[in-house]
Scaffold this motif. Sequence first.
Motif, PDB file in Angstrom:
ATOM      1  N   ASP A  89     -11.311 -38.891  15.017  1.00  0.00           N
ATOM      2  CA  ASP A  89     -10.738 -39.111  13.680  1.00  0.00           C
ATOM      3  C   ASP A  89     -10.680 -40.600  13.351  1.00  0.00           C
ATOM      4  O   ASP A  89     -11.022 -41.017  12.237  1.00  0.00           O
ATOM      5  N   ALA A  90     -10.209 -41.394  14.312  1.00  0.00           N
ATOM      6  CA  ALA A  90     -10.054 -42.825  14.082  1.00  0.00           C
ATOM      7  C   ALA A  90     -11.388 -43.483  13.762  1.00  0.00           C
ATOM      8  O   ALA A  90     -11.491 -44.308  12.849  1.00  0.00           O
ATOM      9  N   GLN A  91     -12.407 -43.114  14.519  1.00  0.00           N
ATOM     10  CA  GLN A  91     -13.730 -43.690  14.285  1.00  0.00           C
ATOM     11  C   GLN A  91     -14.294 -43.222  12.938  1.00  0.00           C
ATOM     12  O   GLN A  91     -14.920 -43.997  12.215  1.00  0.00           O
ATOM     13  N   LYS A  92     -14.049 -41.974  12.599  1.00  0.00           N
ATOM     14  CA  LYS A  92     -14.478 -41.451  11.301  1.00  0.00           C
ATOM     15  C   LYS A  92     -13.788 -42.199  10.165  1.00  0.00           C
ATOM     16  O   LYS A  92     -14.375 -42.431   9.103  1.00  0.00           O
ATOM     17  N   ALA A  93     -12.535 -42.605  10.390  1.00  0.00           N
ATOM     18  CA  ALA A  93     -11.770 -43.325   9.366  1.00  0.00           C
ATOM     19  C   ALA A  93     -12.211 -44.780   9.230  1.00  0.00           C
ATOM     20  O   ALA A  93     -11.803 -45.462   8.297  1.00  0.00           O
ATOM     21  N   SER A  96     -11.892 -50.466  13.746  1.00  0.00           N
ATOM     22  CA  SER A  96     -12.677 -51.400  14.551  1.00  0.00           C
ATOM     23  C   SER A  96     -12.312 -51.325  16.023  1.00  0.00           C
ATOM     24  O   SER A  96     -12.982 -51.914  16.872  1.00  0.00           O
ATOM     25  N   GLY A  97     -11.224 -50.624  16.337  1.00  0.00           N
ATOM     26  CA  GLY A  97     -10.783 -50.481  17.719  1.00  0.00           C
ATOM     27  C   GLY A  97      -9.701 -49.429  17.817  1.00  0.00           C
ATOM     28  O   GLY A  97      -9.118 -49.010  16.805  1.00  0.00           O
ATOM     29  N   GLN A 123     -16.600 -41.728  25.347  1.00  0.00           N
ATOM     30  CA  GLN A 123     -16.828 -41.065  24.059  1.00  0.00           C
ATOM     31  C   GLN A 123     -16.452 -41.947  22.870  1.00  0.00           C
ATOM     32  O   GLN A 123     -16.229 -41.456  21.774  1.00  0.00           O
ATOM     33  N   LEU A 124     -16.390 -43.253  23.114  1.00  0.00           N
ATOM     34  CA  LEU A 124     -16.053 -44.191  22.052  1.00  0.00           C
ATOM     35  C   LEU A 124     -17.261 -45.005  21.614  1.00  0.00           C
ATOM     36  O   LEU A 124     -18.129 -45.321  22.425  1.00  0.00           O
ATOM     37  N   SER A 125     -17.259 -45.368  20.345  1.00  0.00           N
ATOM     38  CA  SER A 125     -18.263 -46.304  19.836  1.00  0.00           C
ATOM     39  C   SER A 125     -17.603 -47.599  19.387  1.00  0.00           C
ATOM     40  O   SER A 125     -18.274 -48.503  18.889  1.00  0.00           O
ATOM     41  N   VAL A 126     -16.263 -47.684  19.554  1.00  0.00           N
ATOM     42  CA  VAL A 126     -15.508 -48.895  19.233  1.00  0.00           C
ATOM     43  C   VAL A 126     -14.730 -49.307  20.472  1.00  0.00           C
ATOM     44  O   VAL A 126     -14.473 -48.482  21.360  1.00  0.00           O
ATOM     45  N   PRO A 127     -14.326 -50.576  20.571  1.00  0.00           N
ATOM     46  CA  PRO A 127     -13.590 -51.027  21.762  1.00  0.00           C
ATOM     47  C   PRO A 127     -12.177 -50.456  21.833  1.00  0.00           C
ATOM     48  O   PRO A 127     -11.557 -50.145  20.809  1.00  0.00           O
ATOM     49  N   ASN A 154     -16.563 -50.038  26.933  1.00  0.00           N
ATOM     50  CA  ASN A 154     -15.817 -50.121  25.672  1.00  0.00           C
ATOM     51  C   ASN A 154     -14.369 -50.602  25.795  1.00  0.00           C
ATOM     52  O   ASN A 154     -13.627 -50.552  24.819  1.00  0.00           O
ATOM     53  N   VAL A 155     -13.946 -51.076  26.953  1.00  0.00           N
ATOM     54  CA  VAL A 155     -12.609 -51.676  27.051  1.00  0.00           C
ATOM     55  C   VAL A 155     -12.689 -53.112  26.542  1.00  0.00           C
ATOM     56  O   VAL A 155     -13.531 -53.896  26.986  1.00  0.00           O
ATOM     57  N   GLY A 156     -11.812 -53.454  25.589  1.00  0.00           N
ATOM     58  CA  GLY A 156     -11.878 -54.774  24.979  1.00  0.00           C
ATOM     59  C   GLY A 156     -10.678 -55.658  25.211  1.00  0.00           C
ATOM     60  O   GLY A 156     -10.766 -56.880  25.103  1.00  0.00           O
ATOM     61  N   SER A 157      -9.511 -55.046  25.526  1.00  0.00           N
ATOM     62  CA  SER A 157      -8.313 -55.857  25.674  1.00  0.00           C
ATOM     63  C   SER A 157      -7.265 -55.102  26.486  1.00  0.00           C
ATOM     64  O   SER A 157      -7.323 -53.872  26.616  1.00  0.00           O
TER      65      SER A 157
END
Length: 297
Positions: A89-93, A96-97, A123-127, A154-157
Amino acid sequence: MFKGLSAFPLTPLVSGEIEEKSFISLIENLASAGVNSIGALGSTGSYAYLTREQRYRATKLAVSAAADIPVMTSIGHVSTEEVLRLAEDAQKAGVSGVLLAPLSYQKLSSDEVFRLFERVTTQLSVPLCIYDNAATTGFEFTDELLVALSYLNNVGSIKLSDFPVDPSAAQKRVSSLKNRVSEGVTIGISGDAQSAAGLIAGCDVWYSVLGGLFPHYSLRLTQAALRGDESQTHQLNMALEPLWVFYRRHGSLRVIAAVAEIMGTVSAPCLPFPLQSLVGKERVSLEEALEKLQFLA
């Protein structure tokens, strides 16, 4: 996106439903101030109390109102399958992370937490930002686990909450983490009252409750710390001590909600039932303290 000031706004609620006009106004205020990122639906945004549909709606509103400011949203849930649906859902919305804390009814082991993040990150395309918040999850990350997780895709922080009070110990911990985590993974500090110390110790980002309501002042403090101006950072932080006193007694959520209600930024009550902001003598005392903090506005 995981640098500088990441501002975490409230999600104002009226009878359990998102008060969209106030929520959009909060996001627009952050975008206008030029924060580095917006942490919509963090703990301050009451994500754990919202339905999947409400979380999707709020995330879409935040992304739209944020203009070109990156938006991160929480995907935490006790069900891993629901975490994955929330991530979708978040990625569809258009986020950016995403932010993930290991929520669970049964206490998790380190191996179980690793497996959770391993499954989600594939299964993520964002960090993803790892959310270390033992006060709400009951799970305490070790630095060894944080380092291991940093090497997942995909881990960014890493968003730290537990932090040494001693400045030399704090600097040593941040330095050790930075030397060991995967390249490009940033170290962030939360817990507003300790965040100035965290930034001075070398953290890259302040995940800020205060910034969600007062972004301009929070940006000044963040920028002073990141350029190594310890004197100005200390001065700006000490000016907030009247507010930090309430944070230590009641936690940041109830205090910042009360501040927003007193200011008329949101309707009262704004928190999900049965949570409530400050009442009685403590609210009166907070109102008096705010008279000394008019520089925040």
